[in-house]
Design a protein around this motif. Structure first.
Motif, short mmCIF file in Angstrom:
data_model
loop_
_atom_site.label_atom_id
_atom_site.label_comp_id
_atom_site.label_asym_id
_atom_site.label_seq_id
_atom_site.Cartn_x
_atom_site.Cartn_y
_atom_site.Cartn_z
N PHE A 19 0.83 -1.20 0.00
CA PHE A 19 0.00 0.00 0.00
C PHE A 19 0.86 1.26 0.00
O PHE A 19 0.53 2.26 -0.62
CB PHE A 19 -0.92 0.01 1.22
CG PHE A 19 -2.15 -0.84 1.05
CD1 PHE A 19 -2.99 -0.66 -0.03
CD2 PHE A 19 -2.47 -1.82 1.97
CE1 PHE A 19 -4.12 -1.44 -0.20
CE2 PHE A 19 -3.60 -2.60 1.82
CZ PHE A 19 -4.43 -2.41 0.74
N ARG A 20 1.98 1.19 0.69
CA ARG A 20 2.85 2.36 0.82
C ARG A 20 3.35 2.83 -0.56
O ARG A 20 3.57 4.02 -0.76
CB ARG A 20 4.04 2.02 1.71
CG ARG A 20 4.67 3.24 2.36
CD ARG A 20 6.04 2.93 2.87
NE ARG A 20 6.03 1.86 3.87
CZ ARG A 20 6.10 2.08 5.18
NH1 ARG A 20 6.20 3.28 5.64
NH2 ARG A 20 6.11 1.08 6.02
N ARG A 30 0.46 9.13 6.67
CA ARG A 30 0.29 9.06 8.13
C ARG A 30 -0.35 7.75 8.53
O ARG A 30 -0.05 7.19 9.57
CB ARG A 30 -0.59 10.22 8.61
CG ARG A 30 0.19 11.32 9.28
CD ARG A 30 -0.68 12.12 10.24
NE ARG A 30 -1.95 12.54 9.66
CZ ARG A 30 -2.11 13.64 8.92
NH1 ARG A 30 -1.10 14.41 8.67
NH2 ARG A 30 -3.28 13.96 8.44
N TRP A 31 -1.20 7.26 7.67
CA TRP A 31 -1.91 6.01 7.91
C TRP A 31 -0.92 4.87 8.16
O TRP A 31 -1.16 3.97 8.95
CB TRP A 31 -2.79 5.73 6.69
CG TRP A 31 -3.70 4.56 6.82
CD1 TRP A 31 -4.70 4.41 7.74
CD2 TRP A 31 -3.70 3.38 6.02
NE1 TRP A 31 -5.32 3.21 7.55
CE2 TRP A 31 -4.74 2.55 6.51
CE3 TRP A 31 -2.94 2.94 4.95
CZ2 TRP A 31 -5.02 1.32 5.94
CZ3 TRP A 31 -3.23 1.72 4.39
CH2 TRP A 31 -4.26 0.92 4.88
N PHE A 32 0.22 4.96 7.49
CA PHE A 32 1.20 3.88 7.61
C PHE A 32 2.04 3.99 8.88
O PHE A 32 2.75 3.06 9.22
CB PHE A 32 2.13 3.87 6.39
CG PHE A 32 1.38 3.55 5.14
CD1 PHE A 32 0.94 2.27 4.91
CD2 PHE A 32 1.11 4.53 4.22
CE1 PHE A 32 0.22 1.96 3.77
CE2 PHE A 32 0.39 4.23 3.07
CZ PHE A 32 -0.04 2.94 2.85
N VAL A 50 -9.60 1.77 0.69
CA VAL A 50 -10.28 1.58 -0.59
C VAL A 50 -9.62 2.44 -1.66
O VAL A 50 -9.39 1.99 -2.78
CB VAL A 50 -11.79 1.91 -0.46
CG1 VAL A 50 -12.46 1.98 -1.82
CG2 VAL A 50 -12.47 0.84 0.39
N GLN A 51 -9.28 3.69 -1.28
CA GLN A 51 -8.63 4.58 -2.23
C GLN A 51 -7.28 4.01 -2.67
O GLN A 51 -6.92 4.06 -3.84
CB GLN A 51 -8.39 5.95 -1.60
CG GLN A 51 -9.66 6.78 -1.52
CD GLN A 51 -9.45 8.03 -0.68
OE1 GLN A 51 -8.35 8.29 -0.21
NE2 GLN A 51 -10.50 8.79 -0.51
N LEU A 52 -6.55 3.49 -1.71
CA LEU A 52 -5.23 2.94 -2.02
C LEU A 52 -5.37 1.68 -2.88
O LEU A 52 -4.63 1.48 -3.85
CB LEU A 52 -4.47 2.61 -0.73
CG LEU A 52 -4.04 3.80 0.10
CD1 LEU A 52 -3.46 3.34 1.42
CD2 LEU A 52 -3.01 4.65 -0.64
N ILE A 64 -2.11 -8.69 -2.41
CA ILE A 64 -2.90 -8.30 -1.23
C ILE A 64 -3.96 -9.36 -0.95
O ILE A 64 -4.20 -9.73 0.20
CB ILE A 64 -3.58 -6.93 -1.45
CG1 ILE A 64 -2.54 -5.85 -1.70
CG2 ILE A 64 -4.53 -6.59 -0.31
CD1 ILE A 64 -2.19 -4.96 -0.56
N GLU A 65 -4.60 -9.85 -1.99
CA GLU A 65 -5.62 -10.87 -1.80
C GLU A 65 -5.03 -12.13 -1.18
O GLU A 65 -5.64 -12.74 -0.29
CB GLU A 65 -6.28 -11.22 -3.14
CG GLU A 65 -7.40 -10.26 -3.51
CD GLU A 65 -7.78 -10.34 -4.98
OE1 GLU A 65 -8.38 -9.36 -5.47
OE2 GLU A 65 -7.47 -11.36 -5.62
#
Ligand code: ZN
Length: 118
Positions: A19-20, A30-32, A50-52, A64-65
């Motif tokens: 995701f990063r 910041r989320w990370f 969802v956006q990422l 990811i799945e």
């Protein structure tokens, strides 16, 4: 004994790294920085996620799945069992590839089938 906690951390780190790569805004970055455990618990973070997810390419999405599937199975007896032949996947393989859903023999069989289909 399988090091479930270690594998779980590894999977979460892999997921976060994927995701990063696509994070763009400060808020997303910041989320990370949040604690890796709370990231999964806090459902309010879902929108960012969802956006990422939207920006990831097909290959990253597949990864990811696979990670999510492994996380889901982790802690159940299904984790570490080959999804094709049902045999236990060797611990060394799980440590190298925590998302492995197939034993080496089955994976090689699938790969050669995939090559034949091309
Ligand atoms: Zn197998």
């Amino acid at each position: 004994m399988l090091q479930v906690e270690g594998i779980r951390k590894k999977l979460l780190t892999q997921r976060r790294d994927l995701f990063r790569q696509v994070a763009q805004t400060e808020e997303e970055l910041r989320w990370f920085q949040r604690d890796i455990e709370s990231e999964v618990e806090e459902r309010g973070q879902e929108e960012t996620m969802v956006q990422l997810l939207d920006r990831l390419d097909g290959r990253a999405k597949t990864e990811i799945e696979a990670i999510d599937r492994a996380l889901f199975k982790l802690g159940t007896e299904r984790y570490g069992r080959c999804e094709r032949c049902g045999k236990a996947i060797p611990q060394s393989r799980l440590e190298a590839v925590p998302t492995a859903a197939l034993c080496l023999a089955c994976e090689q069989a699938e790969e050669s089938q995939a090559t034949l289909r091309k």
